[in-house]
Design a protein around this motif. Structure first.
Motif, PDB file in Angstrom:
ATOM      1  N   GLY A 172       0.814  -1.212   0.000  1.00 61.32           N
ATOM      2  CA  GLY A 172       0.000   0.000   0.000  1.00 61.32           C
ATOM      3  C   GLY A 172       0.847   1.260   0.000  1.00 61.32           C
ATOM      4  N   GLU A 210      -1.646   3.625  -2.175  1.00 59.87           N
ATOM      5  CA  GLU A 210      -3.029   3.288  -1.802  1.00 59.87           C
ATOM      6  C   GLU A 210      -3.069   2.737  -0.378  1.00 59.87           C
ATOM      7  OE1 GLU A 210      -5.671   3.832  -3.569  1.00 59.87           O
ATOM      8  OE2 GLU A 210      -4.655   4.529  -5.393  1.00 59.87           O
ATOM      9  N   THR A 213      -6.576   2.438   1.312  1.00 60.64           N
ATOM     10  CA  THR A 213      -7.386   1.345   0.752  1.00 60.64           C
ATOM     11  C   THR A 213      -6.890  -0.007   1.256  1.00 60.64           C
ATOM     12  OG1 THR A 213      -7.786   2.648  -1.248  1.00 60.64           O
ATOM     13  CG2 THR A 213      -8.218   0.287  -1.377  1.00 60.64           C
ATOM     14  N   SER A 271      -3.536  -4.179  -4.433  1.00 57.98           N
ATOM     15  CA  SER A 271      -2.601  -3.117  -4.061  1.00 57.98           C
ATOM     16  C   SER A 271      -1.469  -2.949  -5.077  1.00 57.98           C
ATOM     17  CB  SER A 271      -2.011  -3.404  -2.674  1.00 57.98           C
ATOM     18  OG  SER A 271      -1.244  -4.589  -2.699  1.00 57.98           O
TER      19      SER A 271
END
Length: 402
Positions: A136, A141, A144, A280
């Motif tokens: 991530g 991200e 998320t 990811s």
């Protein structure tokens, strides 16, 4: 996962030593070679997954890791910098957890990544969880990925809570049976024994056993306390001992129903982690290697490492996964179709959701069956003890008539 201490040479020929987390010594050596380090000695030191300890010996629980990931996901999604988010979380924690978050904050402010800080501080996160967080951070991200991780941990926590909830009544029945036998041995058996004082050979075997139990508890009351404490401490001790845990898991899987529940749950967990890693932006080979640490059995973990090597050699994922025992033909067919349509991540999530639901359903059914079985067995045990007492009384009456 285990922690391996290594003594090695780097590419320049200089001696170096340190530690690395891996499933086996061979996997540790392979991981070091990929880093340009050639180990000539490896020693397994300890288990390094969720059993890693905080300062003072306290471990971060599954629920705490879930809450940590959930809060951090919400804060980073709101645009708050990672160091500020950690500071806010630190203000909401106490004790050893507070110290750990503070250490994470200091490490991040010193320039370390979140995944590296978590691993450095031994915060109890498993290898696949660290791999998710690292992916991530690299893909940008993080919020998320943290949200996905919190959902994975929440499902694991729910399964654990369901198991504990389902075991409460059976454990109560077993405790009730033990207390009943002790009470009968302490109260009724000593009052019946004088009836046989002139003919000790006529004492029934069951009454003799209860008298021995009563005599032992009366003369050594601390022995009863010790046995109770041992009964409470034994499951905890076995749970922390990796070798015992592995042996007990293997023995439990010899029962067909338990084996099916374990395999179904294992498949759901592995697919969930694979899907989260692929989402990811991690490469398929890295995702497979990281998902091996999510496996609860060494057989599945070893098989996934073999799958990683096969995929690197060009084998299709659906074909390579056929070597993993937990993957059933229907799941393999879905994965094969997903590879052709380039929709591997959503299909893996669907498989994970279906298998986790199936595992919960099987668990609920097995616990529903266990409760009446234990009720009957408890009734037979307590009833047998009462009948033996009644038989002793009748035998005493027969002796009096004679």
């Amino acid at each position: 996962m285990s922690e391996f201490a290594y003594w090695a040479l780097d590419v320049a020929g200089a001696s170096t030593r340190g530690s690395v987390s891996a499933l086996t010594a061979a996997d540790a050596a392979l991981l070091l070679r990929q880093r340009g380090i050639f180990a000539y000695r490896l020693e397994e030191t300890r288990l390094s997954s969720a059993s890693a300890s905080l300062p003072g010996g306290q471990s971060l629980s599954l629920h705490w890791r879930r809450d940590f990931a959930e809060k951090l996901a919400a804060l980073t999604a709101a645009g708050i910098a990672i160091d500020r988010a950690l500071q806010l979380i630190m203000l909401q924690t106490k004790g050893k957890a507070h110290q750990t978050v503070e250490a994470l904050l200091n490490a991040v402010r010193a320039g370390s990544s979140l995944a590296a800080a978590l691993q450095q501080e031994r915060a109890g996160f498993e290898q696949y969880e660290l791999a998710l967080i690292k992916a991530g951070e690299q893909s940008g991200e993080l919020s998320t990925v943290l949200e996905d991780l919190s959902q994975i941990l929440a499902r694991r926590a729910k399964i654990a809570a369901d198991i504990v909830s389902a075991l409460i009544y059976p454990l109560f029945l077993l405790g009730f049976a033990a207390v009943s036998v002790i009470v009968i041995s302490l109260v009724l058996a000593p009052r019946i024994a004088p009836l046989f004082e002139h003919n000790t050979d006529a004492i029934p075997t069951s009454l003799q056993m209860m008298l021995l139990l009563s005599d032992g508890i009366t003369k050594h009351p601390l022995l009863l306390v010790f046995v109770c404490l041992l009964a409470l401490a034994l499951p905890v001790g076995l749970g922390r001992a990796f070798s015992w845990k592995r042996d007990l898991s293997r023995a439990a899987c010899s029962f067909p129903l338990i084996a099916r529940i374990t395999q179904t749950s294992e498949l759901g967990r592995v697919c969930n982690v694979l899907a989260a890693l692929l989402k990811s932006g991690v490469s398929l080979q890295v995702a497979i290697g990281s998902s091996a640490s999510a496996a609860s059995t060494s057989a599945t973990a070893q098989a996934l490492l073999v799958v990683r090597e096969a995929v690197q050699d060009g084998t299709r994922l659906s074909v390579a996964l056929g070597q993993v025992p937990v993957f059933d033909p229907a799941s393999l067919q879905l994965i094969a179709v997903a590879e052709e349509t380039n929709r591997l991540e959503p299909v893996l999530r669907n498989i994970a959701s279906a298998k986790e639901s199936e595992a919960l359903r099987l668990l609920t059914r097995s616990m529903s069956l266990l409760t009446p079985v234990l009720t009957v067995l408890t009734g037979i045990l307590v009833g047998g003890v009462v009948m033996s007492v009644m038989q002793a009384i009748l035998s005493a009456n027969d002796l009096a008539i004679q």
